[in-house]
Design an enzyme around this catalytic site. Structure first.
Site, short mmCIF file in Angstrom:
data_model
loop_
_atom_site.label_atom_id
_atom_site.label_comp_id
_atom_site.label_asym_id
_atom_site.label_seq_id
_atom_site.Cartn_x
_atom_site.Cartn_y
_atom_site.Cartn_z
N ASP A 127 0.86 -1.18 0.00
CA ASP A 127 0.00 0.00 0.00
C ASP A 127 0.91 1.24 0.00
OD1 ASP A 127 -3.01 0.98 0.55
OD2 ASP A 127 -1.72 2.09 1.93
N HIS A 159 -6.94 -6.57 -1.01
CA HIS A 159 -5.86 -5.60 -0.80
C HIS A 159 -4.86 -6.03 0.25
CE1 HIS A 159 -3.93 -1.74 -0.90
NE2 HIS A 159 -4.23 -1.46 0.36
#
Length: 318
Positions: free
Chosen positions: A101, A296
């Site tokens: 991320d 994610h």
């Protein structure tokens, strides 16, 4: 929860609370938003057992690390200097950096801004691209539709929303971005006047990869840090480009690797082309692994295939 060896490490004028374990070549693991060192809980032991020293900081603004107030000190130059200084403090001239991320742009840029220090680099979820100022931060690019990065720009607004009920906020975010969420949930259509959590689901039960104990730990970290520091990273997106004009057209020369979940929302950003476009920025890209079914939080959702891919790459370059 397994007890970890925490050190408070001074680097680049601040102190980062860092898990430091193992002996051998240094691997630094960098989390993103809204996480902390704990994101990497399933990777630390396998890396140590494979013969690496592992350093896992709460990055600037997060968890038990320092949280300077000024927005501008969360820029990419300071963040990469934090990483290089961490290696200095641990006595390593060279190191491998792995980021997920927001940690991925920091990892990519550490390789670019400290090229002699970084032996190899791994990005998870966020490919390397050189962006254009304003693309992600200006409402006019999104018409009347809500875009969370625009919403995050105004200090205090997202902080107030997310800190009102930390447990609920984190639970909703972790679920919405995971492979367990209904397709399209993260991109639910809502007006520009909406709030971040509007339209997201509060799951009736946690996904299998996130326990109540895990969530307890995350909530405790955000009770300590709040969201101002983490959100300040988003408020430097355009500043990061202004501060690094020398990187226009620059390529990452070190051996590199990319890992993401097949259901990762980030892979669809910008029309979904940037994973393919990444190739032209990485001179020595050794592979891309897309983990089927993961969203994610790929290393938490599917640790076994992630660890296999990560260790395979790390062993090949160390």
């Amino acid at each position: 929860m397994k007890e970890r060896n925490f050190q408070r490490i001074e680097t680049n004028g601040i102190t980062l609370r860092t898990v430091v374990e193992g002996k051998g070549p240094l691997v630094i693991l960098l989390h993103g938003f809204p996480q902390c060192w704990y994101l990497w809980r399933h990777q630390i032991d396998p890396l140590v057992e494979a013969g690496f020293q592992v350093a896992v900081p709460d990055q600037r603004g997060y968890g038990g690390s320092d949280r300077p107030q000024a927005i501008e000190v969360y820029n990419i130059v300071e963040l990469t200097n934090d990483v290089a200084g961490l290696a200095n403090a641990l006595g390593h001239e060279q190191f491998i950096v792995v980021g997920h991320d927001w940690g991925a742009p920091v990892a990519w840029h550490t390789a670019l801004l400290h090229p002699k220090r970084v032996r190899a680099v791994v990005g998870m979820s966020v490919p390397y691209v050189r962006g254009v100022a304003g693309t992600m931060t200006r409402q006019e690019n999104f018409g009347e539709q809500f875009w969370y990065i625009v919403y995050f720009q105004k200090p205090g607004v997202a902080e107030a929303e997310l800190e009102a009920d930390l447990r609920k906020s984190l639970r909703m975010i972790y679920f919405a971005a995971s492979g367990d969420a209904p397709q399209g949930l993260w991109f639910v259509q809502k007006p520009a006047t909406a709030k971040f959590l509007d339209g997201l689901l509060d799951p009736p039960s946690l996904p299998s990869w996130l326990t109540e104990e895990d969530l307890d730990y995350y909530v405790a970290q955000y009770q300590q840090s709040g969201f101002r520091g983490p959100l300040n990273w988003y408020r430097n997106i355009d500043r990061n480009l202004e501060l690094t004009p020398q990187l226009e057209g620059a390529k990452i020369e070190q051996p590199s690797f990319f890992i993401a979940g097949s259901k990762d929302i980030v892979l669809s950003y910008g029309g979904g082309s940037w994973v393919a476009e990444m190739d032209r920025w990485l001179s020595d890209l050794r592979g891309k692994v897309i983990v089927e079914g993961a969203g994610h939080w790929v290393q938490a959702e599917k640790p076994a295939p992630v660890n296999e891919a990560l260790l395979g790459f790390l062993k090949s370059v160390s």
